[in-house]
Design a protein around this motif. Structure first.
Motif, PDB file in Angstrom:
ATOM      1  N   LEU A  26       9.268   2.352  -0.972  1.00  0.00           N
ATOM      2  CA  LEU A  26       9.093   2.836   0.399  1.00  0.00           C
ATOM      3  C   LEU A  26      10.260   2.298   1.216  1.00  0.00           C
ATOM      4  N   THR A  27      10.926   3.176   2.009  1.00  0.00           N
ATOM      5  CA  THR A  27      12.084   2.754   2.820  1.00  0.00           C
ATOM      6  C   THR A  27      11.688   2.779   4.304  1.00  0.00           C
ATOM      7  N   LEU A  28      11.944   1.678   4.995  1.00  0.00           N
ATOM      8  CA  LEU A  28      11.620   1.570   6.418  1.00  0.00           C
ATOM      9  C   LEU A  28      12.734   2.173   7.271  1.00  0.00           C
ATOM     10  N   ALA A  41       0.744  -5.316   0.543  1.00  0.00           N
ATOM     11  CA  ALA A  41       0.167  -6.654   0.498  1.00  0.00           C
ATOM     12  C   ALA A  41       0.749  -7.538   1.580  1.00  0.00           C
ATOM     13  N   ASN A  42       2.060  -7.422   1.818  1.00  0.00           N
ATOM     14  CA  ASN A  42       2.711  -8.239   2.843  1.00  0.00           C
ATOM     15  C   ASN A  42       2.204  -7.878   4.232  1.00  0.00           C
ATOM     16  N   SER A  43       1.989  -6.578   4.464  1.00  0.00           N
ATOM     17  CA  SER A  43       1.493  -6.129   5.771  1.00  0.00           C
ATOM     18  C   SER A  43       0.102  -6.663   6.033  1.00  0.00           C
ATOM     19  N   LYS A  44      -0.740  -6.668   5.002  1.00  0.00           N
ATOM     20  CA  LYS A  44      -2.119  -7.163   5.168  1.00  0.00           C
ATOM     21  C   LYS A  44      -2.115  -8.644   5.499  1.00  0.00           C
ATOM     22  N   GLU A  45      -1.234  -9.386   4.910  1.00  0.00           N
ATOM     23  CA  GLU A  45      -1.187 -10.828   5.167  1.00  0.00           C
ATOM     24  C   GLU A  45      -0.692 -11.123   6.582  1.00  0.00           C
ATOM     25  N   SER A  46       0.316 -10.353   7.046  1.00  0.00           N
ATOM     26  CA  SER A  46       0.896 -10.634   8.360  1.00  0.00           C
ATOM     27  C   SER A  46      -0.004 -10.198   9.503  1.00  0.00           C
ATOM     28  N   VAL A  47      -0.717  -9.069   9.320  1.00  0.00           N
ATOM     29  CA  VAL A  47      -1.565  -8.539  10.384  1.00  0.00           C
ATOM     30  C   VAL A  47      -2.966  -9.112  10.334  1.00  0.00           C
ATOM     31  N   ALA A  48      -3.428  -9.454   9.108  1.00  0.00           N
ATOM     32  CA  ALA A  48      -4.770 -10.029   8.928  1.00  0.00           C
ATOM     33  C   ALA A  48      -5.844  -9.127   9.479  1.00  0.00           C
ATOM     34  N   LYS A  55       6.187  -5.582  10.772  1.00  0.00           N
ATOM     35  CA  LYS A  55       7.598  -5.925  10.865  1.00  0.00           C
ATOM     36  C   LYS A  55       8.204  -5.994   9.485  1.00  0.00           C
ATOM     37  N   CYS A  56       9.461  -5.582   9.433  1.00  0.00           N
ATOM     38  CA  CYS A  56      10.178  -5.613   8.148  1.00  0.00           C
ATOM     39  C   CYS A  56      10.284  -7.055   7.669  1.00  0.00           C
ATOM     40  N   PRO A  57       9.920  -7.348   6.403  1.00  0.00           N
ATOM     41  CA  PRO A  57       9.989  -8.711   5.881  1.00  0.00           C
ATOM     42  C   PRO A  57      11.399  -9.269   5.820  1.00  0.00           C
ATOM     43  N   VAL A  58      12.447  -8.375   5.929  1.00  0.00           N
ATOM     44  CA  VAL A  58      13.831  -8.852   5.851  1.00  0.00           C
ATOM     45  C   VAL A  58      14.428  -9.069   7.242  1.00  0.00           C
ATOM     46  N   CYS A  59      14.397  -8.007   8.065  1.00  0.00           N
ATOM     47  CA  CYS A  59      15.070  -8.108   9.370  1.00  0.00           C
ATOM     48  C   CYS A  59      14.101  -8.251  10.543  1.00  0.00           C
ATOM     49  N   ARG A  60      12.801  -8.169  10.268  1.00  0.00           N
ATOM     50  CA  ARG A  60      11.739  -8.349  11.263  1.00  0.00           C
ATOM     51  C   ARG A  60      11.725  -7.234  12.305  1.00  0.00           C
ATOM     52  N   ILE A  61      12.343  -6.090  12.049  1.00  0.00           N
ATOM     53  CA  ILE A  61      12.272  -4.942  12.965  1.00  0.00           C
ATOM     54  C   ILE A  61      10.933  -4.255  12.743  1.00  0.00           C
ATOM     55  N   SER A  62      10.282  -3.892  13.844  1.00  0.00           N
ATOM     56  CA  SER A  62       8.941  -3.291  13.762  1.00  0.00           C
ATOM     57  C   SER A  62       9.001  -1.890  13.162  1.00  0.00           C
ATOM     58  N   TYR A  63       7.889  -1.516  12.513  1.00  0.00           N
ATOM     59  CA  TYR A  63       7.760  -0.161  11.973  1.00  0.00           C
ATOM     60  C   TYR A  63       6.289   0.252  12.023  1.00  0.00           C
ATOM     61  N   GLU A  64       6.072   1.553  12.039  1.00  0.00           N
ATOM     62  CA  GLU A  64       4.713   2.069  12.060  1.00  0.00           C
ATOM     63  C   GLU A  64       4.292   2.417  10.633  1.00  0.00           C
ATOM     64  N   SER A  65       3.149   1.858  10.229  1.00  0.00           N
ATOM     65  CA  SER A  65       2.691   2.053   8.839  1.00  0.00           C
ATOM     66  C   SER A  65       2.344   3.509   8.561  1.00  0.00           C
ATOM     67  N   GLY A  66       1.947   4.243   9.565  1.00  0.00           N
ATOM     68  CA  GLY A  66       1.560   5.627   9.342  1.00  0.00           C
ATOM     69  C   GLY A  66       2.725   6.548   9.037  1.00  0.00           C
ATOM     70  N   LYS A  67       3.955   6.101   9.357  1.00  0.00           N
ATOM     71  CA  LYS A  67       5.121   6.949   9.143  1.00  0.00           C
ATOM     72  C   LYS A  67       5.850   6.650   7.824  1.00  0.00           C
TER      73      LYS A  67
END
Length: 495
Positions: A26-28, A41-48, A55-67
């Motif tokens: 998947l590309t952000l 899995a990373n998204s579930k851990e960060s949002v709880a 947020k992107c695990p590399v650059c921390r830029i936000s993204y919408e999971s639905g897109k």
């Protein structure tokens, strides 16, 4: 060079989270790509569990999971990288570790796959080398033959294991039966025989422990053999299923091991004949009975072999029974005045050691038993016989100086022993037996120069003993049914 490019390309298609090649990438919007399962899995851990922007695990830029959408183009690139990587790894397996050249040759002396530079090296110079394709089929046949032989050996090993387990079970059953028999018999005489019972059970237990320990050790050896065979089979099967290089690498070593493999059969446990325990009535009877059991350990398989050629003697097909059968004397007009010897010699010949055998004389009215020595007078076949048919006049031959150590029955109830005498006639001793013997045990100790006659019918009480005997180099068991038509038979062990 190609390897370096592959490494650089592999870094570009590696997931920053799991550090493995991307799977379902998947590309952000920021341009970074991740494995679908890693990003989820990373998204579930960060949002709880909260509905917030990821947020992107590399650059921390936000993204919408639905897109998020799968990057199929990148997935195809990853697949090609995987294929190229596997191809290069496979090629490296077929390269010489010393020179980096392709492995195209087979050295027959060393049993190794080599390259053309190896062939010219000092290590392989002068060796017989062939193209892999030329020898592959031949060695495949050799390995297949070795595999078939090993499988057959494995079957034999498994059969040996099975047979040995049956032997162990039989020994357990036998010792258990004897234990029960000993306990039952001793119960009848508990007041007198408590101490004897403990001795018997301890001896039986020790015997069982020793035998089962030996068998257990032998069974472990069989299991180890079987494991070794299975290991060889597994190795060969692995070679046959792999590449040609894998099959030929060190092939001589495994072929040598398979050829030299020889199954060792377990050491057999000696099955010493043992008498069935029968409880005597008194302490003295028990002592005598134990002595009988001791000599019965030397029971030998006896057969009837040598005869005098007398036509009135019949020996059974199994050569364990002799019978007097009157057939007359043909044209001999003087047969009534001649005593024909009805003696039969037994086998094996006794030249040393201790030997025991039993003879069934049930219902016989006359017989003579013992041993005969070859070095003494010739095996006479004829002596004068009185008209009344009495056997007393044939007794002079039956004495030790003529090579006979025998006892006999005459007139249905008169038991005699024929011992040494200074005169030409033997010293005929009349024996007093409280219980008429149906079975007679004979025990010869060659080195001790003793010969015992035992009344097995009466728990083994001594009938007569010859001492200080000078047995000949070849001594034969002797059986004479006399003129009683009831057969006399050799008893099987522990009968």
């Amino acid at each position: 060079m190609a390897s370096e490019k592959l490494v650089n390309l592999q870094e570009e298609v590696t997931c920053p989270i799991c550090l493995e090649l991307l799977t379902e990438p998947l590309t952000l919007d920021c341009g970074h790509s991740f494995c679908q399962i890693c990003l989820t899995a990373n998204s579930k851990e960060s949002v709880a569990g909260q509905e917030e922007e990821r947020k992107c695990p590399v650059c921390r830029i936000s993204y919408e999971s639905g897109k998020l959408r799968p990057n199929w183009h990148l997935a195809n690139i990853v697949q090609r990288v995987r294929e190229v990587k596997l191809s290069l790894e496979d090629q490296e397996k077929h390269l010489c570790v010393h020179h980096g050249e392709k492995l195209l040759l087979f050295c027959e002396e060393d049993g190794k796959v080599i390259c053309w530079l190896c062939e010219r090296s000092q290590k392989h110079r002068g060796h017989s080398t062939f193209l892999i394709e030329e020898v592959a089929q031949d060695y495949q046949k050799k390995l297949q033959a070795a595999l078939e032989r090993l499988k057959q050996e494995q079957q034999e090993a498994e059969a040996l294991e099975s047979d040995f387990r049956e032997q162990i079970a039989a020994w357990k059953s036998q010792t258990q039966y004897e234990r029960q028999n000993v306990e039952a018999e001793f119960k009848k005489l508990r007041a007198i025989l408590d101490s004897e019972e403990r001795k018997e059970l301890q001896k039986l237990k020790a015997e069982q422990t020793a035998i089962l320990c030996t068998m257990a050790n032998s069974e472990n050896e069989l299991i180890q053999q079987s494991q070794f065979v299975r290991s060889l089979i597994s190795d060969i099967e692995h070679r046959l299923q792999g590449s040609t290089v894998q099959m030929l690498q060190d092939v001589n070593d495994i072929l040598k091991r398979s050829k030299t493999l020889t199954l060792e059969k377990p050491k057999s446990v000696p099955k010493e004949q043992r008498s069935v325990f029968r409880a005597p009535d008194l302490r003295d009877i028990l002592r005598v009975f134990n002595e009988l059991r001791h000599v019965q350990r030397y029971w030998v398989h006896m057969t009837l072999s040598h005869t005098t050629g007398n036509r009135n003697i019949a020996i059974s097909a199994d050569r364990r029974q002799v019978t007097y059968v009157f057939k007359g004397q043909g044209q001999n007009p003087c047969w009534k005045e001649v005593y024909e010897d009805y003696g039969v010699l037994g086998s094996p010949v006794i030249t040393s050691g201790r030997h025991y055998w039993e003879v069934d004389v049930s219902k016989k009215r006359a017989w003579i038993l013992g041993v005969y020595g070859e070095k003494h007078a010739q095996f006479n076949t004829k002596l004068p016989l009185k008209a009344d048919g009495n056997h007393q006049n044939v007794y002079p031959r039956y004495q030790p100086k003529n090579g006979y150590w025998v006892i006999g029955l005459n007139h249905d109830s008169v038991y005699n022993a024929f011992d040494e005498s200074s005169s030409s006639d033997p010293m005929i001793l009349t024996l007093s037996l409280s219980v008429p013997p149906r079975h007679i045990g004979i025990f010869l100790d060659y080195s001790a120069g003793t010969l015992l006659f035992l009344n097995v019918t009466n728990h083994g009480f001594l009938i007569y003993k010859f001492s200080s005997c000078s047995f000949s180099k070849k001594t034969f068991p002797y059986f004479n049914p006399l003129t009683c038509k009831v057969p006399m038979s050799l008893c099987p062990p522990s009968s």
